[in-house]
Scaffold this active site. Sequence first.
Site, PDB file in Angstrom:
ATOM      1  N   GLY A 249      -9.717  14.236   2.187  1.00 41.96           N
ATOM      2  CA  GLY A 249      -8.525  13.657   2.793  1.00 41.96           C
ATOM      3  C   GLY A 249      -8.066  14.342   4.064  1.00 41.96           C
ATOM      4  N   GLU A 291     -14.490  17.222  -0.920  1.00 40.96           N
ATOM      5  CA  GLU A 291     -15.117  15.929  -0.690  1.00 40.96           C
ATOM      6  C   GLU A 291     -14.725  15.299   0.648  1.00 40.96           C
ATOM      7  OE1 GLU A 291     -15.900  13.970  -5.082  1.00 40.96           O
ATOM      8  OE2 GLU A 291     -14.046  13.518  -4.027  1.00 40.96           O
ATOM      9  N   CYS A 362     -11.395 -16.475  13.945  1.00 39.05           N
ATOM     10  CA  CYS A 362     -10.393 -17.539  13.935  1.00 39.05           C
ATOM     11  C   CYS A 362      -9.260 -17.139  13.001  1.00 39.05           C
ATOM     12  CB  CYS A 362     -11.049 -18.848  13.487  1.00 39.05           C
ATOM     13  SG  CYS A 362     -10.006 -20.281  13.727  1.00 39.05           S
ATOM     14  N   GLU A 363      -8.478 -16.178  13.452  1.00 35.29           N
ATOM     15  CA  GLU A 363      -7.440 -15.544  12.639  1.00 35.29           C
ATOM     16  C   GLU A 363      -6.444 -14.889  13.589  1.00 35.29           C
ATOM     17  OE1 GLU A 363      -5.923 -14.944   8.996  1.00 35.29           O
ATOM     18  OE2 GLU A 363      -8.076 -15.349   9.018  1.00 35.29           O
TER      19      GLU A 363
END
Length: 432
Positions: A249, A291, A362-363
């Site tokens: 993170g 991680e 197309c958005e």
Amino acid sequence: MFVSDCLSVNEKGHLTISGCDTVALAEQYGTPLYVMSEDKIRDTCRRYKASIDRYYGGNGAPIYASKAFSCKEICRIVTSEGLDLEVVSGGELFTALSAGVDAKHIHFQGNNKSLREIEYAIESGVGDIVVDNLSELCRIEKISAEKGVVTSISMRIKPGIDAHTHEFIRTGQIDSKFGFALETGEAFEAVREAVRAEHVELIGLHCHIGSQIFDKSPFVLAAEVMLAFYNKIYAELGKKLTHLNLGGGFGIKYKDADAAVAYEDYMNDVSAAVHASCEKYGLTIPKIYIEPGRSIVGEAGITLYTVGDIKTIPQVRTYVAIDGGMYDNPRYALYQSDYTCLIANRADQPANFKATIAGKCCESGDLIQENTMIQKPEIGDILAVLSTGAYNYSMASNYNRNVKPACVMICDGQSRVIIKGETYEDLIRNDL
């Protein structure tokens, strides 16, 4: 000048990545195009590996969270640098094994693993399966018994820490779909069940508090909380664990204003907490795993596009259309992620033109960035979006039946294709 030290500007005024001219790359491979710096990736891997060697005497390892960017070549690169690999699906496991990764160095994560995925992980001999809930523990025990094996597991714990990040990427607090909660006693009861089981061997604990975190203190607190729980397990159940995975993170730079902390600073503070807690409880320091995913590949990647139509709505905004969009980078549409954008063929010029970068889907929500400052664009320019190495290719789709772009890797000024671009034939391959 740039959010990543693998980027620069050459004598032509063009943006470069690890010595390669991005305009030349766009001409050679076409756009949209994902571009990754192997030099940057390897340097980051080595910094993480050096921190484990320095602070824990090599007792542990960084684990690359492959969900950030998964393909065979990245699996080969990170494991060649001494990192383990985290996978969260059968597909990621298959990719890692196909790349030649030793299964013992693979850790299987995820909150709703299917029976097929659990069987695949057990048959492959992964290093451990990180258990997310009691029903999953029962499934692993049952399958292991049927196969006559003992499966190594870790338990994913919610340490109850709010990492002060976007609500979609916070995972350590009680209201999360991941793991067992400490506050309710759920985690301890789950550990008790795991200890009683005959066909699993509980080797460690795992936590992950969120993503894109710039503050060191949540990581320090997580280590202290996890080791207190580690000690409770030993004191009350007599179970001595050997592994502690503190998750990832660590924040990266998407914009100059992002106050990214040097990885070594995170490691220094967390290791101090680990050593102090182990001394406090009289514990042998377990193998320590971290991680990182985004922080290994995020700043190492950029995406190149060709500028198309430029549409100015007076006193409203100017839309600069590109030949990609939310199908190759959905993160702005999902959670308004910040990015640095620039015109790669005029990277040496001032960014004094306010633009909204619009995709071709197309958005209406197909945007990459709104009201961002770039060099004055012209049709045919190459636009670069920086820090796209993580969660861009991994989250790409074929929306509007667009094809996913190719990905090239740069090493020592030389480029090579590591993922071929899709074709229209690929789009209909599974159609009947």
